[in-house]
Design a protein around this motif. Structure first.
Motif, short mmCIF file in Angstrom:
data_model
loop_
_atom_site.label_atom_id
_atom_site.label_comp_id
_atom_site.label_asym_id
_atom_site.label_seq_id
_atom_site.Cartn_x
_atom_site.Cartn_y
_atom_site.Cartn_z
N ALA A 73 2.47 6.96 -6.72
CA ALA A 73 1.48 7.98 -7.09
C ALA A 73 2.06 9.38 -6.89
O ALA A 73 1.87 10.27 -7.73
CB ALA A 73 0.21 7.81 -6.27
N ASP A 74 2.79 9.59 -5.79
CA ASP A 74 3.41 10.90 -5.52
C ASP A 74 4.47 11.23 -6.57
O ASP A 74 4.58 12.37 -7.04
CB ASP A 74 4.04 10.92 -4.13
N SER A 130 -13.44 4.23 -2.01
CA SER A 130 -12.72 5.12 -2.92
C SER A 130 -13.40 5.15 -4.28
O SER A 130 -13.50 6.20 -4.91
CB SER A 130 -11.26 4.65 -3.08
N ASP A 140 2.50 1.86 -3.39
CA ASP A 140 1.55 2.44 -4.35
C ASP A 140 1.41 3.95 -4.13
O ASP A 140 1.33 4.73 -5.09
CB ASP A 140 0.17 1.78 -4.21
N GLU A 141 1.40 4.37 -2.86
CA GLU A 141 1.27 5.79 -2.55
C GLU A 141 2.51 6.57 -3.00
O GLU A 141 2.40 7.68 -3.53
CB GLU A 141 1.04 5.98 -1.05
N LYS A 155 0.83 -1.21 0.00
CA LYS A 155 0.00 0.00 0.00
C LYS A 155 0.87 1.26 0.00
O LYS A 155 0.61 2.21 -0.75
CB LYS A 155 -0.92 -0.01 1.23
N GLU A 156 1.91 1.27 0.84
CA GLU A 156 2.80 2.43 0.90
C GLU A 156 3.55 2.63 -0.41
O GLU A 156 3.77 3.76 -0.85
CB GLU A 156 3.79 2.27 2.06
#
Length: 284
Positions: free
Chosen positions: A39-40, A129, A35-36, A32-33
């Motif tokens: 994205a950033d 989401s 993926d974040e 999950k981290e």
């Protein structure tokens, strides 16, 4: 929760299900981290592509931020390898424990139940989401439909070398096909004498700021590249903001690309309501 399940192995050792589940949770969280972080990173890349002038001044800030994100991505990747190796070790321990088939089945069933609960929570989060995204899309469609009768910037022509943008009037928006029907009210000399209609996707349309509401219009700073209506025409071209405005209602002073006169780019005044953000990947 007990630290072992199934009453222990034939050799007296138990299978540490707590560790197994914790490592599985760690792996899920790491994913999950990651993926974040990706994205950033992609957000910064998109900003740089849309506004290359960002690199001119705060280059160190941008590079440091990117470096930090990539360093974090590397750290997460290494942690993922560590968590995966730990899980492999725990599963090897289960395979070599000498536990009976019935015990192993019980352990696996418990593991699936616990991990399945984690997945349900993740799916619920993803569903929430998705609902938010659906609501956002409905809002976008409503906004698009509200442009009927308004003048907008439209990419009406495109080829391998350049895009052509003109001021057009929205006649209709189809929420099913997500297409605008627009009218070019002032065709050029090389066009047919009659007004021409186009059907265009949402991505080909940019609403203009409201003439009577300068406070809601974007404020493009000096040095920013924009797309603006060239004075005396209905065509839009890439331009650079040449000076700072004191008020949001003031005209922009722009230097249009390829508008050279006597070896220099003249500065031209354009109303704020005829200036929009430069589309990503614009070709001229």
């Amino acid at each position: 929760m007990s630290s072992s399940v199934g009453g222990g192995s034939a050799g007296g050792g138990g299978v540490d299900m707590v560790s197994l589940l914790e490592k599985a949770k760690d792996l899920d969280q790491l994913k999950k981290e990651q993926d974040e972080i990706v994205a950033d990173i992609n957000k910064i890349h998109k900003k740089l592509l849309a506004s290359p002038e960002m690199v001119d001044k705060p280059v160190d800030t941008i590079l440091l931020k990117l470096r930090g994100l990539y360093a974090r991505a590397k750290e997460l990747s290494e942690n993922e390898i560590s968590a995966s190796n730990a899980l492999i070790g725990l599963l090897d321990g289960l395979l070599q424990s000498g536990a009976s088939t019935a015990q192993k089945k019980k352990i696996v069933a418990f593991y699936i139940s616990e991990v399945g609960e984690q997945k349900k929570k993740r799916i619920k989060s993803d569903t929430d989401s998705a609902r938010f995204s659906a609501a956002s899309m409905r809002n976008q469609l409503d906004q698009a439909a509200s442009l009927k009768g308004e003048q907008v910037a439209a990419r009406v022509k495109s080829d391998d070398e350049k895009d052509e943008w003109f001021v057009v009037k929205v006649i209709h928006f189809d929420k099913e096909t997500k297409e605008y029907e627009v009218l070019d009210e002032e065709p050029g000399d090389d066009e047919e004498s009659t007004q021409k209609k186009y059907k265009l996707p949402m991505s080909y349309i940019i609403p203009f700021p409201k003439k009577g509401d300068p406070s809601s219009a974007p404020d493009f700073g000096q040095g920013r590249q924009v797309l603006a209506v060239y004075p005396g025409t209905t065509a839009l071209y890439r331009a650079t903001v040449a000076s700072h405005r004191k008020r949001k209602s003031d005209d922009y002073i722009l230097e249009f690309d390829d508008d050279e006169e006597d070896g220099a780019l003249p500065q031209r005044a354009v109303p704020f309501y005829r200036v929009v953000a430069l589309p990503e990947g614009h070709r001229q």
